[in-house]
Scaffold this active site. Structure first.
Site, mmCIF file in Angstrom:
data_model
loop_
_atom_site.group_PDB
_atom_site.id
_atom_site.type_symbol
_atom_site.label_atom_id
_atom_site.label_comp_id
_atom_site.label_asym_id
_atom_site.label_seq_id
_atom_site.Cartn_x
_atom_site.Cartn_y
_atom_site.Cartn_z
ATOM 1 N N ARG A 68 -4.170 -54.193 -12.536
ATOM 2 C CA ARG A 68 -4.796 -53.255 -11.705
ATOM 3 C C ARG A 68 -5.518 -53.695 -10.583
ATOM 4 O O ARG A 68 -5.708 -55.077 -10.712
ATOM 5 C CB ARG A 68 -5.917 -52.519 -12.482
ATOM 6 C CG ARG A 68 -7.115 -52.971 -13.223
ATOM 7 C CD ARG A 68 -8.159 -52.124 -13.351
ATOM 8 N NE ARG A 68 -9.269 -53.211 -13.805
ATOM 9 C CZ ARG A 68 -9.886 -54.017 -13.448
ATOM 10 N NH1 ARG A 68 -9.872 -54.208 -12.441
ATOM 11 N NH2 ARG A 68 -11.040 -54.629 -14.412
ATOM 12 N N GLY A 69 -6.006 -53.029 -9.463
ATOM 13 C CA GLY A 69 -6.911 -53.505 -8.439
ATOM 14 C C GLY A 69 -8.147 -53.663 -9.149
ATOM 15 O O GLY A 69 -8.668 -53.253 -10.022
ATOM 16 N N GLY A 70 -9.009 -54.357 -8.139
ATOM 17 C CA GLY A 70 -10.300 -54.586 -8.503
ATOM 18 C C GLY A 70 -10.505 -55.822 -9.150
ATOM 19 O O GLY A 70 -9.635 -56.745 -9.395
ATOM 20 N N GLY A 142 -10.916 -49.016 -10.293
ATOM 21 C CA GLY A 142 -9.466 -49.972 -10.217
ATOM 22 C C GLY A 142 -8.436 -49.171 -10.645
ATOM 23 O O GLY A 142 -8.426 -48.750 -11.849
ATOM 24 N N GLY A 153 -8.107 -46.125 -13.720
ATOM 25 C CA GLY A 153 -9.047 -45.196 -13.061
ATOM 26 C C GLY A 153 -10.598 -45.436 -12.852
ATOM 27 O O GLY A 153 -10.751 -46.392 -11.940
ATOM 28 N N CYS A 171 -17.234 -56.618 -10.145
ATOM 29 C CA CYS A 171 -16.391 -56.218 -8.662
ATOM 30 C C CYS A 171 -16.390 -57.322 -7.811
ATOM 31 O O CYS A 171 -16.473 -56.895 -6.697
ATOM 32 C CB CYS A 171 -17.119 -54.789 -8.162
ATOM 33 S SG CYS A 171 -16.946 -53.656 -9.588
#
Length: 207
Positions: A68-70, A142, A153, A171
């Site tokens: 995922r992102g983040g 994320g 989410g 983060c």
């Protein structure tokens, strides 16, 4: 968007369930869905997370690498987790992360908490999430988008143990204070909204 309320789900189990949620949305078997749940204590991290952001003591808390992102994020008791599985191709163009930030800000305003989103200056760690006006972070976000379907989410701090954040870099934002609805409510001299009320506000704002 259909709301699905769950209780406490181990993070690895939720990851496996999420694959099924995404497949069901991609096939058209179900519509867009918002899953609200909690996790036992765990630190998750995206593929770009610097190793130095993770806890120095690997035995202190489970860590899970995720697609995922983040960067590194804590999930645990006292948090509300929201996973959003929706088809962006049916919704048309738009920034889904900004939509989520704005939806959460609206929900928190309904609960009596003024929060903001922040733009990220070029070349600096991402400021995606929801913040207090004094720049303490309240919500981490994320998401993953694959084939037009979103997953993962947000994590909202309602009343977690904030000392956890002293043991790793959340983060990839060194020195950034984390806060909670408990702390904000105490600053306002008011009761903490119970989790079911928070869930209702978020579901209403995102639907």
């Amino acid at each position: 968007m259909e709301r699905i309320d769950l209780g406490s789900v181990p993070y690895v189990s939720a990851l496996a369930d999420m694959e099924g949620w995404v497949a069901a949305r991609r096939s058209g078997e179900v519509g867009d869905r918002l899953f609200l749940l909690n996790h036992p204590a765990v630190i998750t991290y995206g593929k770009l997370t610097p190793p130095g952001d993770l806890p120095a003591d690997a035995s202190w808390m489970p860590t899970v690498a995720v697609d995922r992102g983040g960067h590194a994020t804590y999930h645990g008791p006292g948090q509300l987790i929201g996973y959003i599985v929706m088809n962006l191709r049916e919704r048309g163009p738009g920034d889904v992360v900004r939509w989520l930030e704005n939806g959460l800000i609206k929900a928190l305003a309904e609960l009596g908490f003024h929060t903001i989103r922040r733009d990220t200056p070029k070349g600096t760690p991402s400021l995606v999430g929801v913040w207090t006006p004094s720049h303490a972070k309240l919500v981490s976000i994320g998401m993953r988008i694959r084939g037009g379907i979103t997953s993962h989410g947000f994590a909202l701090n309602i009343d977690p143990d904030l000392s956890v954040y002293e043991r790793f870099t959340a983060c990839s934002l060194e020195g950034v204070p984390m806060t909670s609805l408990r702390r904000l409510a105490e600053e306002q001299g008011r009761p903490l909204p119970p989790e079911p009320v928070v869930r209702d506000a978020i579901a209403a704002a995102l639907s």
